[in-house]
Design a protein around this motif. Structure first.
Motif, PDB file in Angstrom:
ATOM      1  N   GLY A  28      -3.761  -5.102  -8.949  1.00  0.00           N
ATOM      2  CA  GLY A  28      -5.025  -4.384  -8.799  1.00  0.00           C
ATOM      3  C   GLY A  28      -4.846  -2.878  -8.769  1.00  0.00           C
ATOM      4  N   TYR A  29      -3.754  -2.426  -8.151  1.00  0.00           N
ATOM      5  CA  TYR A  29      -3.506  -0.985  -8.057  1.00  0.00           C
ATOM      6  C   TYR A  29      -3.403  -0.381  -9.464  1.00  0.00           C
ATOM      7  CZ  TYR A  29      -2.488  -1.292  -3.072  1.00  0.00           C
ATOM      8  OH  TYR A  29      -2.573  -1.455  -1.737  1.00  0.00           O
ATOM      9  N   ALA A  30      -2.616  -1.039 -10.319  1.00  0.00           N
ATOM     10  CA  ALA A  30      -2.418  -0.524 -11.671  1.00  0.00           C
ATOM     11  C   ALA A  30      -3.738  -0.544 -12.441  1.00  0.00           C
ATOM     12  CB  ALA A  30      -1.369  -1.364 -12.397  1.00  0.00           C
ATOM     13  N   GLY A  64       0.817  -1.212   0.000  1.00  0.00           N
ATOM     14  CA  GLY A  64       0.000   0.000   0.000  1.00  0.00           C
ATOM     15  C   GLY A  64       0.847   1.256   0.000  1.00  0.00           C
ATOM     16  N   ASP A  88       3.686   5.585  -5.578  1.00  0.00           N
ATOM     17  CA  ASP A  88       3.567   5.518  -7.041  1.00  0.00           C
ATOM     18  C   ASP A  88       2.397   6.364  -7.524  1.00  0.00           C
ATOM     19  OD1 ASP A  88       5.697   3.907  -7.252  1.00  0.00           O
ATOM     20  OD2 ASP A  88       4.598   2.039  -7.636  1.00  0.00           O
ATOM     21  N   LEU A 125       4.049  -5.580  -6.383  1.00  0.00           N
ATOM     22  CA  LEU A 125       2.879  -4.750  -6.122  1.00  0.00           C
ATOM     23  C   LEU A 125       1.655  -5.429  -6.689  1.00  0.00           C
ATOM     24  CD1 LEU A 125       2.274  -2.149  -4.771  1.00  0.00           C
ATOM     25  CD2 LEU A 125       2.481  -0.987  -6.969  1.00  0.00           C
ATOM     26  N   ARG A 153     -17.053   7.483  -5.185  1.00  0.00           N
ATOM     27  CA  ARG A 153     -17.660   6.408  -4.397  1.00  0.00           C
ATOM     28  C   ARG A 153     -18.737   6.975  -3.477  1.00  0.00           C
ATOM     29  NH1 ARG A 153     -12.979   7.063  -1.118  1.00  0.00           N
ATOM     30  NH2 ARG A 153     -11.630   5.549  -2.032  1.00  0.00           N
ATOM     31  N   LEU A 170     -15.711   0.543   3.778  1.00  0.00           N
ATOM     32  CA  LEU A 170     -14.243   0.536   3.752  1.00  0.00           C
ATOM     33  C   LEU A 170     -13.678   0.867   5.125  1.00  0.00           C
ATOM     34  CD1 LEU A 170     -13.332   2.302   0.388  1.00  0.00           C
ATOM     35  CD2 LEU A 170     -12.950  -0.075   1.036  1.00  0.00           C
ATOM     36  N   ILE A 196      -0.780   5.514  -7.211  1.00  0.00           N
ATOM     37  CA  ILE A 196      -1.898   4.719  -7.702  1.00  0.00           C
ATOM     38  C   ILE A 196      -2.631   4.029  -6.551  1.00  0.00           C
ATOM     39  CG2 ILE A 196      -0.966   4.321 -10.006  1.00  0.00           C
ATOM     40  CD1 ILE A 196       0.071   1.636  -8.993  1.00  0.00           C
ATOM     41  N   PHE A 197      -2.530   4.611  -5.349  1.00  0.00           N
ATOM     42  CA  PHE A 197      -3.152   3.971  -4.196  1.00  0.00           C
ATOM     43  C   PHE A 197      -4.664   3.966  -4.335  1.00  0.00           C
ATOM     44  CE2 PHE A 197      -4.899   4.031   0.108  1.00  0.00           C
ATOM     45  CZ  PHE A 197      -4.322   2.891   0.615  1.00  0.00           C
ATOM     46  N   ASP A 198      -5.245   2.863  -3.910  1.00  0.00           N
ATOM     47  CA  ASP A 198      -6.709   2.784  -3.925  1.00  0.00           C
ATOM     48  C   ASP A 198      -7.172   2.050  -2.671  1.00  0.00           C
ATOM     49  OD1 ASP A 198      -9.258   2.977  -5.762  1.00  0.00           O
ATOM     50  OD2 ASP A 198      -9.280   1.014  -4.770  1.00  0.00           O
ATOM     51  N   ASP A 199      -8.105   2.669  -1.977  1.00  0.00           N
ATOM     52  CA  ASP A 199      -8.585   2.106  -0.701  1.00  0.00           C
ATOM     53  C   ASP A 199      -9.081   0.677  -0.859  1.00  0.00           C
ATOM     54  OD1 ASP A 199      -8.070   4.360   0.773  1.00  0.00           O
ATOM     55  OD2 ASP A 199      -9.949   5.309   0.161  1.00  0.00           O
ATOM     56  N   VAL A 221      -8.609  -1.578  -3.268  1.00  0.00           N
ATOM     57  CA  VAL A 221      -7.592  -2.574  -3.608  1.00  0.00           C
ATOM     58  C   VAL A 221      -6.737  -2.889  -2.384  1.00  0.00           C
ATOM     59  CG1 VAL A 221      -5.582  -3.023  -5.025  1.00  0.00           C
ATOM     60  CG2 VAL A 221      -7.543  -1.851  -5.993  1.00  0.00           C
ATOM     61  N   PHE A 222      -6.391  -1.839  -1.639  1.00  0.00           N
ATOM     62  CA  PHE A 222      -5.555  -2.028  -0.452  1.00  0.00           C
ATOM     63  C   PHE A 222      -6.231  -2.960   0.546  1.00  0.00           C
ATOM     64  CE2 PHE A 222      -4.541  -0.431   3.891  1.00  0.00           C
ATOM     65  CZ  PHE A 222      -3.259  -0.928   3.950  1.00  0.00           C
ATOM     66  N   VAL A 231      -6.836  -0.382 -11.286  1.00  0.00           N
ATOM     67  CA  VAL A 231      -7.756   0.665 -10.838  1.00  0.00           C
ATOM     68  C   VAL A 231      -7.275   2.029 -11.320  1.00  0.00           C
ATOM     69  CG1 VAL A 231      -8.653   1.835  -8.818  1.00  0.00           C
ATOM     70  CG2 VAL A 231      -8.611  -0.647  -8.900  1.00  0.00           C
ATOM     71  N   ALA A 232      -5.961   2.220 -11.254  1.00  0.00           N
ATOM     72  CA  ALA A 232      -5.413   3.506 -11.710  1.00  0.00           C
ATOM     73  C   ALA A 232      -5.728   3.709 -13.186  1.00  0.00           C
ATOM     74  CB  ALA A 232      -3.910   3.523 -11.482  1.00  0.00           C
ATOM     75  N   ARG A 266       3.867   1.589  -1.076  1.00  0.00           N
ATOM     76  CA  ARG A 266       4.525   1.747  -2.372  1.00  0.00           C
ATOM     77  C   ARG A 266       3.542   2.305  -3.405  1.00  0.00           C
ATOM     78  NH1 ARG A 266       7.192  -2.769  -6.336  1.00  0.00           N
ATOM     79  NH2 ARG A 266       7.696  -1.294  -7.975  1.00  0.00           N
ATOM     80  N   ALA A 267       2.305   1.761  -3.378  1.00  0.00           N
ATOM     81  CA  ALA A 267       1.303   2.245  -4.328  1.00  0.00           C
ATOM     82  C   ALA A 267       1.025   3.722  -4.095  1.00  0.00           C
ATOM     83  CB  ALA A 267       0.024   1.435  -4.176  1.00  0.00           C
ATOM     84  N   ARG A 327      -9.331   4.551 -13.576  1.00  0.00           N
ATOM     85  CA  ARG A 327      -9.622   5.909 -13.146  1.00  0.00           C
ATOM     86  C   ARG A 327      -9.157   6.901 -14.213  1.00  0.00           C
ATOM     87  NH1 ARG A 327      -6.869   6.580  -8.005  1.00  0.00           N
ATOM     88  NH2 ARG A 327      -8.406   5.268  -6.992  1.00  0.00           N
TER      89      ARG A 327
END
Lengths: 110, 352
Positions: free
Chosen positions: B51-53, A43, A49, B48, B67, B75, A51-54, A56-57, B55-56, A45-46, B59
């Motif tokens: 999923g992060y990539a 998380g 970067d 990593l 949301r 969450l 590209i963090f997303d709640d 996904v984390f 979603v990015a 690192r994202a 977006r």
């Protein structure tokens, strides 16, 4: 960010309330903690970067912990619990290391 | 295994277009050099969560909207629960280690303490028995030759002095199939077996006997406690070496005939217990050390008056000594400690 906030609230609540873990779950705690660490490093690192997303984390956090626990449980049933634990720790350890290296590159540009 | 022999084969048709000319960047075709460790590469290169990539990307392309508050609440709650869980796990992992360590430390220190106490007491015992021996030898040294010889013979018989001479070694060992943890397992050597053997040897004229370097004296008990055989309260372990000084042929005969022979035969045949008897030119048995003097008597009023008091001094506890010196002393002096009325006398002074 809401996930981070929630996590911090949870940790503080845990420290204050001192909940006890059922005895049946105790064998899985070390692996669960390592899996959680892996998710947290991922998380961070994202976040760096950008590209963090709640969602996904939290999903990766939850699934990491559950899958790690499940593998250990399965290993215990098959009689190879310690070996599978080692495997999980090795894989997660490598991931933590490389994520930590990426974080370091972000922060110190080196 | 897969090492390719160098030379012509390399030029031969390697499958795929990557074989010739330029190193093809096509990842799909041809073997990558690290193909055998894709798992490690996967773990190392892409730690990593993809999923992060994903979603990015979504977006960025505008697929994902804002949301809703309900979703944010879910969450938040999930994150809080995870936080509590991880904290609880970490604390549980820390705690038992601490309490177990504490208990361990307490046990460790008490073990060290007791060991020190045992060592100190052991040293006391050694010093005191050296004192007793010195006093006794001084006393005996004053006496004339025959008395000294008699005392020494008595000490040998009582198992106090080390002895060596020709004799036998009887080796009894548990059957290989014996269950180690089961004290009742008949395939193990029992205290009764050793008692029978020792008594048989005495009856056959043995002069001195020791089991696993524990000298058997007149008052030595052979008992069992749990899975151990105790000789003089010292636990012995399998195999048991019964060493005897005496007339080897006579002793050997006694071990093959009568009750003892029957028992040994049964042990060997029925239970598989190892019985091994061998004659030895020289067997050395240790002494059992100083025995507690419980009864003493001056023979026939023969000793001169001054020697009576030192006898009592050397061999009785101070309480008895005081009574002794106050009372008018008749020719025969009897001294006995109160804890052993009627106990077998460890006779080294009661020569007759």
């Amino acid at each position: 960010m809401i996930a981070v906030f929630g996590l911090v609230v949870g940790v503080v609540a845990g420290l204050v309330l001192q909940p006890t873990v059922p005895a049946e779950l105790q064998p899985y705690l070390p692996i669960a903690v390592v899996a959680a660490l892996d998710a947290i490093f991922g998380g961070v690192r994202a976040m760096l970067d950008g590209i963090f997303d709640d969602r996904v984390f939290l999903t990766s956090f939850l699934s990491n912990v559950i899958v790690a626990g499940l593998i250990v449980f399965l290993g215990d049933q098959l009689g190879v619990g310690s070996q599978l634990s080692t495997a999980v720790v090795v894989v997660l350890g490598i991931r933590i290391f490389s994520n930590a290296a990426a974080i370091r590159r972000h922060l110190f540009k080196a | 295994m897969t090492a390719r022999p160098p030379g012509p084969q390399d030029a031969e048709p390697l499958p795929g277009p990557a074989a010739h000319a330029e190193p093809a960047p096509v990842p799909a075709a041809g073997r990558r050099p690290d193909a055998s460790m894709t798992l490690l590469t996967e773990v190392d290169r892409s730690p990593l969560d993809p999923g992060y990539a994903l979603v990015a990307h979504r977006r960025a392309t505008g697929e994902k909207g804002r949301r809703s508050p309900a979703r944010a609440a879910v969450l938040l709650v999930t994150a809080a629960v995870l936080g509590i869980g991880v904290t609880a796990a970490a604390q549980t992992l820390l705690q038992p280690a601490a309490s177990a360590q504490q208990a361990r430390d307490v046990l460790e220190s008490s073990i060290v303490e007791r060991n020190d106490a045992v060592a100190a007491l052991q040293q006391d015992v050694e010093e005191l028995s050296a004192q007793i021996a010195a006093l006794q030898s001084r006393l005996v040294g004053d006496a004339d030759g025959p008395l000294r010889a008699e005392v020494e013979a008595g000490a040998v018989q009582a198992g106090q002095l080390p002895v060596s001479g020709p004799g036998l070694v009887v080796r009894l060992s548990d059957a290989p199939a014996a269950v180690v943890d089961d004290p009742e397992d008949p395939a193990r050597v029992q205290d009764l077996d050793l008692q029978v053997v020792v008594n048989g040897l005495w009856a056959a004229g043995a002069e001195a006997i020791a089991i696993n370097d524990q000298r058997i004296g007149p008052t030595t008990a052979i008992r069992s406690a749990g899975s151990a055989v105790l000789v003089d309260l010292v636990p012995l372990t399998n195999p048991y070496r019964v060493e005897v000084v005496g007339n080897a042929p006579a002793l050997q005969t006694a071990l093959t005939q009568g009750d003892v022979g029957e028992l040994l035969g049964a042990l060997r045949a029925t239970y598989g217990i190892g019985v091994d008897v061998s004659a030895q030119d020289s067997v050395s048995l240790p002494g059992a050390g100083q025995a507690t003097l419980r009864y003493a008597e001056v023979p026939d009023g023969a000793l001169p008056e001054p020697l009576v008091s030192p006898t009592a001094r050397a061999t009785t506890d101070p309480g008895t000594l005081r009574e002794q010196s106050v009372s008018p002393s008749p020719p025969a002096v009897a001294a006995s400690t109160p804890d052993a009325p009627g106990a077998g006398a460890d006779d080294e002074g009661s020569g007759s």
